[in-house]
Motif scaffolding. Structure first.
Motif, short mmCIF file in Angstrom:
data_model
loop_
_atom_site.label_atom_id
_atom_site.label_comp_id
_atom_site.label_asym_id
_atom_site.label_seq_id
_atom_site.Cartn_x
_atom_site.Cartn_y
_atom_site.Cartn_z
N PRO A 76 8.67 51.01 85.72
CA PRO A 76 7.21 50.86 85.68
C PRO A 76 6.47 52.06 86.24
O PRO A 76 5.30 52.28 85.90
CB PRO A 76 6.96 49.61 86.55
CG PRO A 76 8.25 48.87 86.53
CD PRO A 76 9.31 49.92 86.47
N ASP A 77 7.13 52.85 87.11
CA ASP A 77 6.47 54.04 87.67
C ASP A 77 6.34 55.16 86.65
O ASP A 77 5.60 56.12 86.89
CB ASP A 77 7.26 54.55 88.87
CG ASP A 77 7.01 53.70 90.11
OD1 ASP A 77 6.29 52.68 90.01
OD2 ASP A 77 7.53 54.05 91.19
N ALA A 78 7.06 55.07 85.54
CA ALA A 78 7.01 56.10 84.51
C ALA A 78 5.97 55.74 83.45
O ALA A 78 5.40 54.64 83.45
CB ALA A 78 8.38 56.26 83.86
N SER A 79 5.72 56.66 82.54
CA SER A 79 4.81 56.37 81.42
C SER A 79 5.40 55.27 80.55
O SER A 79 6.62 55.15 80.41
CB SER A 79 4.59 57.63 80.58
OG SER A 79 3.94 58.63 81.34
N ALA A 80 4.55 54.48 79.96
CA ALA A 80 4.99 53.37 79.12
C ALA A 80 5.74 53.88 77.90
O ALA A 80 5.50 54.99 77.39
CB ALA A 80 3.80 52.53 78.68
N MET A 81 6.67 53.06 77.41
CA MET A 81 7.44 53.38 76.21
C MET A 81 6.50 53.47 74.99
O MET A 81 5.73 52.55 74.74
CB MET A 81 8.50 52.30 76.01
CG MET A 81 9.52 52.58 74.94
SD MET A 81 10.63 51.16 74.70
CE MET A 81 11.34 51.00 76.33
N SER A 101 -1.36 53.49 75.48
CA SER A 101 -0.44 54.47 76.06
C SER A 101 -1.04 55.07 77.32
O SER A 101 -2.26 55.23 77.43
CB SER A 101 -0.15 55.57 75.04
OG SER A 101 0.53 56.65 75.65
N ASP A 102 -0.17 55.41 78.29
CA ASP A 102 -0.64 56.07 79.51
C ASP A 102 -1.16 57.47 79.23
O ASP A 102 -1.95 58.01 80.01
CB ASP A 102 0.51 56.17 80.52
CG ASP A 102 0.91 54.82 81.06
OD1 ASP A 102 0.03 54.06 81.49
OD2 ASP A 102 2.12 54.51 81.06
N THR A 103 -0.70 58.07 78.15
CA THR A 103 -1.02 59.48 77.89
C THR A 103 -2.23 59.67 76.98
O THR A 103 -2.67 60.80 76.77
CB THR A 103 0.19 60.18 77.26
OG1 THR A 103 0.58 59.48 76.07
CG2 THR A 103 1.37 60.18 78.23
N ASP A 104 -2.75 58.59 76.40
CA ASP A 104 -3.93 58.71 75.55
C ASP A 104 -5.21 58.71 76.39
O ASP A 104 -5.24 58.19 77.51
CB ASP A 104 -4.00 57.55 74.55
CG ASP A 104 -2.91 57.67 73.48
OD1 ASP A 104 -2.33 58.76 73.36
OD2 ASP A 104 -2.65 56.66 72.80
N GLU A 108 3.57 48.65 67.29
CA GLU A 108 3.69 49.98 67.87
C GLU A 108 2.36 50.56 68.34
O GLU A 108 2.34 51.42 69.22
CB GLU A 108 4.34 50.94 66.88
CG GLU A 108 3.57 51.14 65.59
CD GLU A 108 4.31 52.04 64.62
OE1 GLU A 108 3.88 53.20 64.44
OE2 GLU A 108 5.32 51.59 64.05
N GLN A 109 1.24 50.10 67.78
CA GLN A 109 -0.06 50.62 68.18
C GLN A 109 -0.66 49.90 69.39
O GLN A 109 -1.65 50.37 69.94
CB GLN A 109 -1.04 50.53 66.99
CG GLN A 109 -0.64 51.37 65.79
CD GLN A 109 -0.68 52.86 66.07
OE1 GLN A 109 -1.43 53.33 66.92
NE2 GLN A 109 0.15 53.61 65.35
N SER A 110 -0.08 48.78 69.79
CA SER A 110 -0.70 48.01 70.88
C SER A 110 0.30 47.42 71.87
O SER A 110 -0.12 46.79 72.84
CB SER A 110 -1.56 46.88 70.31
OG SER A 110 -0.79 46.01 69.50
N ASP A 111 1.60 47.60 71.65
CA ASP A 111 2.61 47.12 72.59
C ASP A 111 3.38 48.30 73.16
O ASP A 111 4.34 48.79 72.55
CB ASP A 111 3.57 46.13 71.91
CG ASP A 111 2.94 44.77 71.69
OD1 ASP A 111 2.33 44.25 72.64
OD2 ASP A 111 3.05 44.23 70.57
#
Length: 454
Positions: A416-421, A179-182, A253-256
């Motif tokens: 793509p400019d946003a945080s990943a789903m 995740s981008d936020t982790d 969900e933990q890696s995609d």
């Protein structure tokens, strides 16, 4: 995940659909078990210009319509018969028809009323689609689209009046492992491209044709991710394609973490750089308009008429350029890449750069973009829009390589400019491992938690 794209062509900017018609049945003297006509009118009066054609449904009381019959559509204003294509949608328990669907042309007036009657449709046209072992060709009279049945390219080409407008339409997915936020140190991204498994000409009439494409996305290691279903809708006498794009999330969900989901098309470009144009529709009908190589704002004037013509999107002849401007054009930068991004419901930006490896320049910003873009010349090009663009943020439209012989447009349903789903659940289950514990949890909150179904 169910998202929609609309692909209108050549400045036919379809921002929203026309509304379905409202039906009013008129029973005939034969009794309750029959009906002679259905009166139709638009549900709303402030409709956008209808350039795609329209499809609507008509409900029937049980026993009224024993089987599918011939329908004709008449204008309430002129009395002329309008081409209509009809098919059944649902049945009552007694076998009679409960719903019928009808499609008609884009030339229907938005101020007109109509009558749907039981009568053989005397207007006969050949079917829009033609199928071979390798592809399906749709010809609407204004538009010719070739759809592949195998490989990674969905749309082989789109042409109008013999001129190729776009080609190599394919789906793109960007996946990353974190995740981008982790607070992680290494993010690895992978690009997946579509691969077709099955293509079906679902409907092939004289007014409307529908093509269904099924497949999945594959990376360079041949890993499969996110199966898709894409439907393409065509209407006679229309130069627009409606695309409905359905994605099935089957990742881990933990890696995609999905960083981008998009449809990409190549746009052939041959005109001079100052005759290539970029358009983005912003808010309140505002339009960002620019040429790849601008003739305005230079130290040497190109001339009033020439400058006005380029800003208006009209053709500029090389002979109209003053000698000092023509000589110095090689030193005027050409901007090949543009991006419109809607990262929040009230914030969009447009930026540009000359080429990869050089800095982005912020061009403008605003609140809610309509989400439509154009890449082409005064002679035509590709216009494409994402329906409900700002409402379905994060969304993005990229234009790339507009300064080369083959431009590229990508409509991102996830920017793509946003945080990943992030598909992970928001807590660890809090030890709700049995029915008793899950019921106790439901007793204190409204959430019915169950492992594997979160």
């Amino acid at each position: 995940m169910h998202r929609k794209i609309i692909l209108p062509l050549l400045l036919m900017l379809i921002i929203s659909h026309t509304f379905p018609a409202k039906a009013d049945h008129k029973a005939s003297k034969a009794g309750k078990k029959s009906a002679s006509s259905v009166q139709l009118k638009w549900m709303e009066s402030n409709l956008h210009a209808n350039t795609t054609g329209v499809t609507w449904g008509v409900p029937w009381k049980e026993g009224v319509l024993a089987g599918m019959t011939d329908f004709a559509l008449r204008s309430g204003t002129s009395g002329n018969t309008i081409p209509v294509q009809s098919w059944p949608l649902a049945y009552w328990p007694d076998g009679s028809i409960k719903w019928t669907a009808h499609a008609t042309l884009p030339v229907v007036s938005k101020t007109d009323s109509f009558t749907l009657i039981f009568e053989r449709n005397k207007i006969t046209e050949k079917q829009l689609g033609k199928e071979t072992a390798s592809d399906i060709e749709i010809n609407t009279k204004l538009l010719r689209c070739v759809i592949n049945k195998h490989g990674n390219i969905l749309i082989s080409s789109i042409s109008r009046q013999g001129k190729k407008i776009a080609e190599n339409g394919r789906l793109i997915v960007i996946d990353q492992n974190e995740s981008d936020t982790d607070d992680q140190s290494t993010i690895i991204k992978s690009v997946y491209e579509s691969r077709l498994d099955k293509v079906t000409l679902e409907q092939n009439g004289s007014v409307r044709a529908v093509v269904k494409l099924e497949g999945s996305h594959y990376d360079e290691k041949q890993r499969s991710l996110l199966p898709f279903i894409v439907r393409l809708y065509f209407y006679q006498d229309s130069e627009a394609i409606k695309v409905i794009h359905t994605i099935i999330y089957n990742g881990k969900e933990q890696s995609d973490f999905i960083k981008g989901i998009g449809l990409r098309l190549d746009v052939p470009l041959q005109d001079d750089l100052y005759n290539r144009h970029i358009r983005f529709v912003g808010e309140n009908d505002g339009v960002f308009a620019e040429s790849v190589k601008t003739l305005t704002g230079l130290r040497r004037e190109a001339g009033k008429e020439t400058s006005i013509a380029q800003v208006s999107g009209k053709f500029v002849s090389a002979d109209s350029l003053p000698g000092n401007v023509a000589k110095g054009l090689k030193y005027v930068p050409a901007f090949g890449d543009y991006t419109l991004t809607q990262v929040a419901n009230n914030a969009f930006t447009i930026r540009k750069r000359t080429a990869p490896g050089y800095s982005w320049l912020n061009s403008t910003s605003g609140n809610r973009s309509a989400g439509t873009a154009y890449l082409g010349t005064p002679q035509g090009g590709l216009a494409a829009g994402i329906r409900n663009f700002w409402q379905s943020f994060p969304a993005q439209i990229d234009i790339r390589h507009a300064n080369s012989d083959k431009g590229e447009m990508t409509l991102w349903l996830w920017a793509p400019d946003a945080s990943a789903m992030d598909m992970r659940f928001y807590h660890d289950g809090m030890n709700q491992n049995s029915y008793k514990e899950q019921n106790e949890g439901l007793d204190i909150t409204y959430e019915d938690y169950e492992p594997g179904f979160s």
